[in-house]
Design an enzyme around this catalytic site. Sequence first.
Site, PDB file in Angstrom:
ATOM      1  N   MET A  30      44.832  38.056  44.861  1.00  0.00           N
ATOM      2  CA  MET A  30      43.319  37.898  44.777  1.00  0.00           C
ATOM      3  C   MET A  30      42.853  38.285  43.292  1.00  0.00           C
ATOM      4  O   MET A  30      41.872  38.380  42.962  1.00  0.00           O
ATOM      5  CB  MET A  30      42.451  38.266  45.792  1.00  0.00           C
ATOM      6  CG  MET A  30      42.954  37.754  47.243  1.00  0.00           C
ATOM      7  SD  MET A  30      41.452  37.824  48.342  1.00  0.00           S
ATOM      8  CE  MET A  30      41.074  39.711  48.439  1.00  0.00           C
ATOM      9  N   GLY A  31      43.870  38.699  42.432  1.00  0.00           N
ATOM     10  CA  GLY A  31      43.676  39.253  41.220  1.00  0.00           C
ATOM     11  C   GLY A  31      43.186  40.863  40.945  1.00  0.00           C
ATOM     12  O   GLY A  31      43.251  41.452  41.964  1.00  0.00           O
ATOM     13  N   HIS A  34      46.674  45.397  39.823  1.00  0.00           N
ATOM     14  CA  HIS A  34      47.065  46.729  39.606  1.00  0.00           C
ATOM     15  C   HIS A  34      48.685  47.305  39.692  1.00  0.00           C
ATOM     16  O   HIS A  34      49.171  46.176  40.133  1.00  0.00           O
ATOM     17  CB  HIS A  34      46.331  47.753  40.404  1.00  0.00           C
ATOM     18  CG  HIS A  34      46.213  47.282  41.888  1.00  0.00           C
ATOM     19  ND1 HIS A  34      47.502  47.396  42.705  1.00  0.00           N
ATOM     20  CD2 HIS A  34      45.265  46.874  42.692  1.00  0.00           C
ATOM     21  CE1 HIS A  34      47.091  47.273  43.730  1.00  0.00           C
ATOM     22  NE2 HIS A  34      45.914  46.581  43.850  1.00  0.00           N
ATOM     23  N   HIS A  37      50.418  45.349  42.806  1.00  0.00           N
ATOM     24  CA  HIS A  37      50.555  43.763  42.537  1.00  0.00           C
ATOM     25  C   HIS A  37      51.892  44.141  41.456  1.00  0.00           C
ATOM     26  O   HIS A  37      52.856  43.221  41.602  1.00  0.00           O
ATOM     27  CB  HIS A  37      49.475  43.263  41.929  1.00  0.00           C
ATOM     28  CG  HIS A  37      48.253  43.258  42.659  1.00  0.00           C
ATOM     29  ND1 HIS A  37      47.199  43.837  42.310  1.00  0.00           N
ATOM     30  CD2 HIS A  37      47.833  42.616  43.636  1.00  0.00           C
ATOM     31  CE1 HIS A  37      46.071  43.448  43.144  1.00  0.00           C
ATOM     32  NE2 HIS A  37      46.612  42.855  44.018  1.00  0.00           N
ATOM     33  N   GLN A  61      38.967  33.313  53.729  1.00  0.00           N
ATOM     34  CA  GLN A  61      39.329  34.640  54.419  1.00  0.00           C
ATOM     35  C   GLN A  61      38.544  35.744  54.623  1.00  0.00           C
ATOM     36  O   GLN A  61      38.788  36.935  54.764  1.00  0.00           O
ATOM     37  CB  GLN A  61      40.702  35.380  54.022  1.00  0.00           C
ATOM     38  CG  GLN A  61      40.817  35.870  52.660  1.00  0.00           C
ATOM     39  CD  GLN A  61      42.086  36.033  51.949  1.00  0.00           C
ATOM     40  OE1 GLN A  61      42.755  35.057  51.953  1.00  0.00           O
ATOM     41  NE2 GLN A  61      42.696  37.310  51.623  1.00  0.00           N
ATOM     42  N   GLY A 147      52.867  42.972  49.840  1.00  0.00           N
ATOM     43  CA  GLY A 147      52.782  44.302  49.919  1.00  0.00           C
ATOM     44  C   GLY A 147      52.863  44.821  51.346  1.00  0.00           C
ATOM     45  O   GLY A 147      52.108  44.350  52.222  1.00  0.00           O
TER      46      GLY A 147
END
Length: 282
Positions: A30-31, A34, A37, A61, A147
């Site tokens: 979702m951008g 960090h 990601h 969501q 993740g």
Amino acid sequence: MKIVKTIKEVREIVKLWKKENLSVGLVPTMGYLHEGHASLIDASVSGNDKTVVSIFVNPMQFGANEDLDSYPRDLNHDSKLCEEHHVDLIFNPEPSEMYGKDFYTYVNMNVLTEDLCGITRPIHFKGVCTVVAKLFNIVQPDNAYFGQKDAQQLAIIKQMVQDLNMPLEVHGCPIVREIDGLAKSSRNTYLSTEERQSALILSKAITLGQSLVENGERDCSKVLTSMIDLISSEPLAKIDYVKIVDLKTIQPVNTIEKPILCAMAVYIGKTRLIDNFIFEEV
Ligand code: AMP
């Protein structure tokens, strides 16, 4: 590195790669990227010829009272991070590109979605499964990277791929933490200085629970009581849940005799943070 906003452009680029027999990895995000990601991106880059990162704050969501509008966004920063980590393509669609006005099909899963975050966020995983299924269909990756930070989501995506015979492999990557232990999250940006300090109670409780289990404790209620007592000592923390579930089915367990996920969601002020540990060597 290219940044595209339409499904058509992604398909054209991926088609050329596939013609050359190049493997494709996908990292859905979702951008507000960090190092958490970045670790998924690195895994994709080292395991595939081409890497696609999707950046899409998926309205489907988010519940009505959640942070869709305030969710942090910074495409400039994100594209720099992607460039530095050798991403080949960023897919950054608008909601209208992903959900036309005639949109009627959803991916809904039972059992794995019903406990943990599924209680406080009842529509969340329907939105996650639907958008991830769409991204898999659009990009057609050989590998996709998620993740362990969102461990329930990871279990759900693995189950969806198995149930719907999606032709790709799902890879889970370890939680990346700040030096003081706080799990990295785009939502950490909501925390005030005082809250940021209080938020350490999550990783402290994770460390405590993990050490109890690693030292042989198999009674879930004992592990959970110690963790809950510790979190309750932090005035700014309000527990949503702290639970131990079967790692694969996300169903509650009383005794640790199969691989488990110990997961928590805790409000620090208004910010809801999650953390977890996995224990597999039973
Ligand atoms: P998000 O942008 O929050 O939707 O996350 C996109 C992906 O990055 C998901 O698969 C997350 O589980 C993963 N992710 C987020 N934070 C971390 C972290 N601290 N360590 C590892 N993976 C993470």
